[in-house]
Design a protein around this motif. Sequence first.
Motif, PDB file in Angstrom:
ATOM      1  N   TYR A 100      56.923 -43.377  -0.554  1.00 20.18           N
ATOM      2  CA  TYR A 100      55.820 -42.464  -0.506  1.00 20.18           C
ATOM      3  C   TYR A 100      54.238 -43.254  -0.993  1.00 20.18           C
ATOM      4  CZ  TYR A 100      59.044 -38.929  -0.464  1.00 20.18           C
ATOM      5  OH  TYR A 100      60.110 -37.964   0.028  1.00 20.18           O
ATOM      6  N   THR A 101      54.375 -44.306  -1.281  1.00 15.90           N
ATOM      7  CA  THR A 101      53.141 -45.137  -1.614  1.00 15.90           C
ATOM      8  C   THR A 101      52.727 -45.285  -3.155  1.00 15.90           C
ATOM      9  OG1 THR A 101      51.048 -43.684  -1.246  1.00 15.90           O
ATOM     10  CG2 THR A 101      52.064 -45.018   0.456  1.00 15.90           C
ATOM     11  N   HIS A 102      52.005 -45.990  -3.646  1.00 15.60           N
ATOM     12  CA  HIS A 102      51.632 -45.812  -5.010  1.00 15.60           C
ATOM     13  C   HIS A 102      50.777 -44.944  -5.256  1.00 15.60           C
ATOM     14  CE1 HIS A 102      53.879 -49.431  -6.553  1.00 15.60           C
ATOM     15  NE2 HIS A 102      53.286 -50.108  -5.682  1.00 15.60           N
ATOM     16  N   ARG A 103      49.962 -44.708  -4.364  1.00 18.72           N
ATOM     17  CA  ARG A 103      48.819 -43.440  -4.907  1.00 18.72           C
ATOM     18  C   ARG A 103      49.421 -42.121  -4.825  1.00 18.72           C
ATOM     19  NH1 ARG A 103      43.375 -42.860  -3.719  1.00 18.72           N
ATOM     20  NH2 ARG A 103      42.757 -40.716  -3.405  1.00 18.72           N
ATOM     21  N   ARG A 104      50.490 -41.760  -3.721  1.00 21.56           N
ATOM     22  CA  ARG A 104      50.955 -40.554  -3.892  1.00 21.56           C
ATOM     23  C   ARG A 104      52.000 -40.485  -5.169  1.00 21.56           C
ATOM     24  NH1 ARG A 104      52.803 -40.014   2.396  1.00 21.56           N
ATOM     25  NH2 ARG A 104      50.633 -39.554   3.161  1.00 21.56           N
ATOM     26  N   THR A 105      52.465 -41.519  -5.526  1.00 20.82           N
ATOM     27  CA  THR A 105      53.387 -41.391  -6.836  1.00 20.82           C
ATOM     28  C   THR A 105      52.462 -41.167  -7.807  1.00 20.82           C
ATOM     29  OG1 THR A 105      54.935 -43.346  -5.912  1.00 20.82           O
ATOM     30  CG2 THR A 105      54.856 -42.888  -8.228  1.00 20.82           C
ATOM     31  N   ILE A 106      51.088 -41.600  -8.035  1.00 18.26           N
ATOM     32  CA  ILE A 106      50.403 -41.205  -9.206  1.00 18.26           C
ATOM     33  C   ILE A 106      50.069 -39.830  -9.127  1.00 18.26           C
ATOM     34  CG2 ILE A 106      48.077 -41.673 -10.296  1.00 18.26           C
ATOM     35  CD1 ILE A 106      48.244 -44.523  -9.116  1.00 18.26           C
ATOM     36  N   VAL A 107      49.580 -39.205  -7.973  1.00 18.60           N
ATOM     37  CA  VAL A 107      49.448 -38.025  -7.883  1.00 18.60           C
ATOM     38  C   VAL A 107      50.500 -37.207  -8.342  1.00 18.60           C
ATOM     39  CG1 VAL A 107      48.699 -36.120  -6.292  1.00 18.60           C
ATOM     40  CG2 VAL A 107      47.572 -38.314  -5.884  1.00 18.60           C
TER      41      VAL A 107
ATOM     42  N   LEU B  37      45.780 -31.331 -14.340  1.00 19.22           N
ATOM     43  CA  LEU B  37      45.764 -30.727 -13.034  1.00 19.22           C
ATOM     44  C   LEU B  37      44.347 -31.134 -12.479  1.00 19.22           C
ATOM     45  CD1 LEU B  37      47.868 -27.596 -13.350  1.00 19.22           C
ATOM     46  CD2 LEU B  37      48.547 -29.567 -12.223  1.00 19.22           C
ATOM     47  N   LEU B  38      43.288 -30.990 -13.358  1.00 26.11           N
ATOM     48  CA  LEU B  38      41.983 -31.203 -12.713  1.00 26.11           C
ATOM     49  C   LEU B  38      42.001 -32.637 -12.361  1.00 26.11           C
ATOM     50  CD1 LEU B  38      39.801 -29.019 -15.260  1.00 26.11           C
ATOM     51  CD2 LEU B  38      40.387 -28.807 -12.976  1.00 26.11           C
ATOM     52  N   LEU B  39      42.320 -33.484 -13.329  1.00 27.43           N
ATOM     53  CA  LEU B  39      42.378 -35.214 -13.155  1.00 27.43           C
ATOM     54  C   LEU B  39      42.782 -35.502 -11.742  1.00 27.43           C
ATOM     55  CD1 LEU B  39      41.279 -37.441 -14.783  1.00 27.43           C
ATOM     56  CD2 LEU B  39      43.438 -37.645 -15.962  1.00 27.43           C
ATOM     57  N   VAL B  40      44.129 -34.780 -11.619  1.00 28.87           N
ATOM     58  CA  VAL B  40      44.697 -35.361 -10.569  1.00 28.87           C
ATOM     59  C   VAL B  40      43.970 -34.800  -9.147  1.00 28.87           C
ATOM     60  CG1 VAL B  40      46.260 -33.436 -10.167  1.00 28.87           C
ATOM     61  CG2 VAL B  40      47.168 -35.759  -9.279  1.00 28.87           C
ATOM     62  N   MET B  41      43.540 -33.696  -9.532  1.00 27.56           N
ATOM     63  CA  MET B  41      42.649 -33.413  -8.142  1.00 27.56           C
ATOM     64  C   MET B  41      41.301 -34.077  -7.940  1.00 27.56           C
ATOM     65  SD  MET B  41      42.679 -29.348  -7.972  1.00 27.56           S
ATOM     66  CE  MET B  41      42.136 -28.780  -9.862  1.00 27.56           C
ATOM     67  N   GLY B  42      40.944 -34.655  -9.047  1.00 27.90           N
ATOM     68  CA  GLY B  42      39.706 -35.753  -8.896  1.00 27.90           C
ATOM     69  C   GLY B  42      40.137 -37.006  -8.296  1.00 27.90           C
ATOM     70  N   PHE B  43      41.347 -37.522  -8.764  1.00 28.80           N
ATOM     71  CA  PHE B  43      41.916 -38.530  -8.291  1.00 28.80           C
ATOM     72  C   PHE B  43      42.183 -38.530  -6.710  1.00 28.80           C
ATOM     73  CE2 PHE B  43      45.345 -41.620  -7.287  1.00 28.80           C
ATOM     74  CZ  PHE B  43      44.704 -42.963  -7.769  1.00 28.80           C
ATOM     75  N   ALA B  44      42.708 -37.537  -6.539  1.00 32.17           N
ATOM     76  CA  ALA B  44      43.202 -37.092  -4.929  1.00 32.17           C
ATOM     77  C   ALA B  44      41.960 -37.285  -4.054  1.00 32.17           C
ATOM     78  CB  ALA B  44      44.008 -36.063  -4.722  1.00 32.17           C
ATOM     79  N   ARG B  45      40.845 -36.766  -4.786  1.00 27.02           N
ATOM     80  CA  ARG B  45      39.716 -36.832  -3.781  1.00 27.02           C
ATOM     81  C   ARG B  45      39.034 -37.751  -3.942  1.00 27.02           C
ATOM     82  NH1 ARG B  45      35.964 -36.892  -0.920  1.00 27.02           N
ATOM     83  NH2 ARG B  45      34.397 -35.289  -0.316  1.00 27.02           N
TER      84      ARG B  45
END
Length: 391
Positions: free
Chosen positions: A75-82, A178-186
């Motif tokens: 799933y890639t590292h980015r999706r893993t972090i999310v 949850l706010l932090l992960v939305m920020g990282f995803a965006r």
Amino acid sequence: MEKDSVGFRSYLAPVLFLAAIFFQNFISRIILAPLLPSIEKDLALSHGQAGSFFFLMTAGYLVAMMGSGFFSARYTHRRTIVVAIATVGVALVLMALSGDLWGMRAALLLLGMSAGLYLPSGIATLTQLVDPKNWGKALAIHELGPNLGFVVAPLIASILLTWLSWRSILVVLGGMSLLLVMGFARFGRGGDFAGEAPSFTSFFVLIREPLFWAMMILFGLGVAGSLGIYAMLPLYLVFEHGADAEWANTLVALSRISGLGTAFVAGFATDRIGPKRTLFGILLLTGLITLLLGVSAGRWLILLVLLQPALSTSFFPPALAALSSSGLPVSRNVAVSFTIPLAFLFGGGIVPMFIGVMGDEGLFNLGVVTVGVLLLGGSLIALTLKGRGRN
């Protein structure tokens, strides 16, 4: 533009973003320690049951960290972090909603597993973003996450428990995740590449090496002296020495400030006299201070609480240097990926549970003393290390 032609400042923002995620990931796990007296009272738990929370969380962390490569490879590292930081938030909310021991245990296992997914992908993303010549600075910033977490977690508990319950504090932290992960995803950068699934052939090569077991024992003791003692210290001060919970959390927070600097001193000592001698000195002094922590009271106890983390947090720079120069028949990253999770299972899981069980038997002091004796024994194991470079 190639990253080797761009200054480090260009990558400072994404590095700080990853450091913030690591901080949130870490504090979500260790916030349990300063909240434990309140949780134990509210759920009518024994010291042993409370201490077992750390074992369950660390067991989940071990499984997820060792298997994270399979997830990131697909799933890639980015999706893993999310997924990791989002699930941390969900797990914290589930902990807050738990009404019994088994619900709490399930949520803690989920929290450990979700937290364990982050670190391999976080490091891979960071080193992909930053030029290799700046890895040292980037990793140092990233490592501020857990070091600050040790200081901030007791302060958060001490301040917020004045107005909020432990459940509400966990909900607040879950919302922040949850706010932090939305920020990282965006807005977050990096990690858009697949990881590499681990080879368990390397593990079977390692377990046949006596040196691997020596390093795993040393890392387990190092985690025990740092995270293991930290996890149970507020409970020990409140129930064994009659301390006020707010005062105990403040004292524990102050004790961790020195660790922000002593790790650099240990790194300097490692370069000057070698990792073996540095480890011997650190384990010897940490063991002695921890042993005295279990038999002291009054002003001496306060002094030892402040002094113990300054020594215990110095363990990791020389230990990682020793592991890197150990000559094990696998790559350094493979040696680290198998050694560290197993060490955390012992030092961050089994040791807190052991201290809690001893507390149930009215032997809280003896539990702490036992950890001190084990650390003293570890100093002798450090003298057996061999490796390339200065010893």
